[in-house]
Design an enzyme around this catalytic site. Sequence first.
Site, PDB file in Angstrom:
ATOM      1  N   ALA A  13      31.918  42.492   3.685  1.00 54.05           N
ATOM      2  CA  ALA A  13      33.154  42.376   2.901  1.00 54.05           C
ATOM      3  C   ALA A  13      32.916  42.010   1.442  1.00 54.05           C
ATOM      4  CB  ALA A  13      34.069  41.330   3.552  1.00 54.05           C
ATOM      5  N   ARG A  15      31.410  43.798  -0.949  1.00 55.75           N
ATOM      6  CA  ARG A  15      31.348  44.893  -1.931  1.00 55.75           C
ATOM      7  C   ARG A  15      31.971  46.153  -1.341  1.00 55.75           C
ATOM      8  NH1 ARG A  15      25.948  46.522  -2.274  1.00 55.75           N
ATOM      9  NH2 ARG A  15      25.064  45.116  -0.737  1.00 55.75           N
ATOM     10  N   TYR A 154      19.719  56.647   9.408  1.00 57.81           N
ATOM     11  CA  TYR A 154      21.143  56.386   9.119  1.00 57.81           C
ATOM     12  C   TYR A 154      22.049  57.229  10.030  1.00 57.81           C
ATOM     13  CZ  TYR A 154      25.354  55.721   6.222  1.00 57.81           C
ATOM     14  OH  TYR A 154      26.617  55.416   5.769  1.00 57.81           O
ATOM     15  N   ALA A 156      21.326  58.583  12.928  1.00 56.67           N
ATOM     16  CA  ALA A 156      21.232  58.134  14.319  1.00 56.67           C
ATOM     17  C   ALA A 156      22.054  56.866  14.541  1.00 56.67           C
ATOM     18  CB  ALA A 156      19.761  57.889  14.687  1.00 56.67           C
ATOM     19  N   LYS A 158      24.695  55.911  12.861  1.00 61.05           N
ATOM     20  CA  LYS A 158      26.134  56.193  12.740  1.00 61.05           C
ATOM     21  C   LYS A 158      26.630  57.035  13.921  1.00 61.05           C
ATOM     22  CE  LYS A 158      26.909  53.912   8.965  1.00 61.05           C
ATOM     23  NZ  LYS A 158      27.758  52.707   8.989  1.00 61.05           N
TER      24      LYS A 158
HETATM   25  P1  NAP Z   1      27.740  48.784   0.057  1.00 62.21           P
HETATM   26  O1  NAP Z   1      28.589  48.827  -1.174  1.00 62.21           O
HETATM   27  O2  NAP Z   1      26.279  48.958  -0.061  1.00 62.21           O
HETATM   28  O3  NAP Z   1      28.067  47.404   0.832  1.00 62.21           O
HETATM   29  C1  NAP Z   1      27.395  47.101   2.018  1.00 62.21           C
HETATM   30  C2  NAP Z   1      27.974  45.849   2.619  1.00 62.21           C
HETATM   31  O4  NAP Z   1      27.288  45.565   3.848  1.00 62.21           O
HETATM   32  C3  NAP Z   1      27.786  44.634   1.714  1.00 62.21           C
HETATM   33  O5  NAP Z   1      28.907  43.809   1.830  1.00 62.21           O
HETATM   34  C4  NAP Z   1      26.562  43.967   2.322  1.00 62.21           C
HETATM   35  O6  NAP Z   1      26.522  42.572   2.082  1.00 62.21           O
HETATM   36  C5  NAP Z   1      26.804  44.238   3.794  1.00 62.21           C
HETATM   37  N1  NAP Z   1      25.578  44.087   4.573  1.00 62.21           N
HETATM   38  C6  NAP Z   1      24.415  44.782   4.453  1.00 62.21           C
HETATM   39  N2  NAP Z   1      23.516  44.352   5.345  1.00 62.21           N
HETATM   40  C7  NAP Z   1      24.115  43.356   6.055  1.00 62.21           C
HETATM   41  C8  NAP Z   1      23.703  42.521   7.098  1.00 62.21           C
HETATM   42  N3  NAP Z   1      22.465  42.602   7.625  1.00 62.21           N
HETATM   43  N4  NAP Z   1      24.569  41.598   7.582  1.00 62.21           N
HETATM   44  C9  NAP Z   1      25.806  41.493   7.053  1.00 62.21           C
HETATM   45  N5  NAP Z   1      26.269  42.263   6.064  1.00 62.21           N
HETATM   46  C10 NAP Z   1      25.430  43.185   5.555  1.00 62.21           C
HETATM   47  O7  NAP Z   1      28.203  49.881   1.115  1.00 62.21           O
HETATM   48  P2  NAP Z   1      29.561  50.719   1.270  1.00 62.21           P
HETATM   49  O8  NAP Z   1      29.341  52.021   0.632  1.00 62.21           O
HETATM   50  O9  NAP Z   1      30.737  49.905   0.916  1.00 62.21           O
HETATM   51  O10 NAP Z   1      29.513  50.990   2.847  1.00 62.21           O
HETATM   52  C11 NAP Z   1      30.242  50.222   3.789  1.00 62.21           C
HETATM   53  C12 NAP Z   1      30.131  50.909   5.123  1.00 62.21           C
HETATM   54  O11 NAP Z   1      30.641  52.228   5.027  1.00 62.21           O
HETATM   55  C13 NAP Z   1      28.688  51.039   5.609  1.00 62.21           C
HETATM   56  O12 NAP Z   1      28.645  50.875   7.001  1.00 62.21           O
HETATM   57  C14 NAP Z   1      28.344  52.464   5.233  1.00 62.21           C
HETATM   58  O13 NAP Z   1      27.327  52.987   6.054  1.00 62.21           O
HETATM   59  C15 NAP Z   1      29.672  53.143   5.474  1.00 62.21           C
HETATM   60  N6  NAP Z   1      29.819  54.404   4.751  1.00 62.21           N
HETATM   61  C16 NAP Z   1      29.704  54.456   3.405  1.00 62.21           C
HETATM   62  C17 NAP Z   1      29.869  55.674   2.763  1.00 62.21           C
HETATM   63  C18 NAP Z   1      29.750  55.832   1.269  1.00 62.21           C
HETATM   64  O14 NAP Z   1      29.739  56.976   0.800  1.00 62.21           O
HETATM   65  N7  NAP Z   1      29.712  54.768   0.491  1.00 62.21           N
HETATM   66  C19 NAP Z   1      30.107  56.826   3.506  1.00 62.21           C
HETATM   67  C20 NAP Z   1      30.225  56.731   4.894  1.00 62.21           C
HETATM   68  C21 NAP Z   1      30.081  55.509   5.504  1.00 62.21           C
HETATM   69  P3  NAP Z   1      25.693  41.946   0.847  1.00 62.21           P
HETATM   70  O15 NAP Z   1      26.525  42.142  -0.370  1.00 62.21           O
HETATM   71  O16 NAP Z   1      25.551  40.510   1.231  1.00 62.21           O
HETATM   72  O17 NAP Z   1      24.396  42.696   0.789  1.00 62.21           O
END
Ligand code: NAP
Length: 246
Positions: A13, A15, A154, A156, A158
């Site tokens: 949560a 970012r 990634y 796998a 998802k």
């Molecule tokens: P992001 O900006 O990189 O943020 C990732 C978040 O996950 C951060 O809050 C991070 O916390 C947290 N996190 C990472 N490792 C963690 C762990 N071991 N334990 C607890 N929290 C952890 O990513 P996003 O783009 O918002 O993506 C959010 C979700 O959507 C992810 O599951 C991603 O795979 C999925 N998604 C993203 C996209 C895209 O295009 N962006 C597309 C499809 C799916 P910290 O700040 O503490 O590191």
Amino acid sequence: MSFDGKVVVVTGASRGIGREIALSFARQGATVACVATTEAGASGSVAAIEAENGKAKAYACDVSDSAAVDALFASIVAELGTPAVLVNNAGINRDTLIMRMKDEDWDRVLDVNLKGAFLCIRAVTRTMMKARYGRIVNVSSVIGLTGAAGQANYAASKAGLFGLTMSVAKELGARGITCNAIAPGFIETDMTESLPAEMRDMVVKTAPAGRLGLPADIAPAVLFLASEEAGYITGQTLTVDGGLTL
Ligand code: NAP
């Protein structure tokens, strides 16, 4: 879609998509447990929620750590109450071609993205089952549906979330708990910041929406699946990608 009086847990949560999801739930009256790897990171989202007179609390937890996840949910229940909603959004990528992918690149991505969701679901369902109510939303990805070169780990992780989602739906449906997945397309966050320009151009040209997505495009879909009104929808995947995978 009111979440008045409901406790909502959002992992990842601090970012990007997770922060927007947390803010959106708070705007609809929820008390949000904002989870990130550091308390400082989660506190930034809590401050943003409080600035809008919403309610939230910051929690630090590595979702891949079983003992830490159990302790996290014990603290949330003691401090905020039984969660009505869990959003498994925390995720990472470590993209590289299979030939170059190290064991630890595979393990870490699977541990955070898939095992992390399982651990949070196992921890939260103990209390949700007693309440005979719960909404679980797993944030997967279109990459889990299509696969992608350079993203075997990634993809796998998802794709695994889809199997987890359907299994939870079948196992816990009779207890008033639903479990669904969201499959976002390319969304503008830190995760996609370093995408090559050609990849961005491809998305803009291919997706009928003609643009990359924003976190604000994803949050409303999560809130819908987490709402009381969506109680007859379970085990499903909702793709939110501007039509990219059509
Ligand atoms: P992001 O900006 O990189 O943020 C990732 C978040 O996950 C951060 O809050 C991070 O916390 C947290 N996190 C990472 N490792 C963690 C762990 N071991 N334990 C607890 N929290 C952890 O990513 P996003 O783009 O918002 O993506 C959010 C979700 O959507 C992810 O599951 C991603 O795979 C999925 N998604 C993203 C996209 C895209 O295009 N962006 C597309 C499809 C799916 P910290 O700040 O503490 O590191």
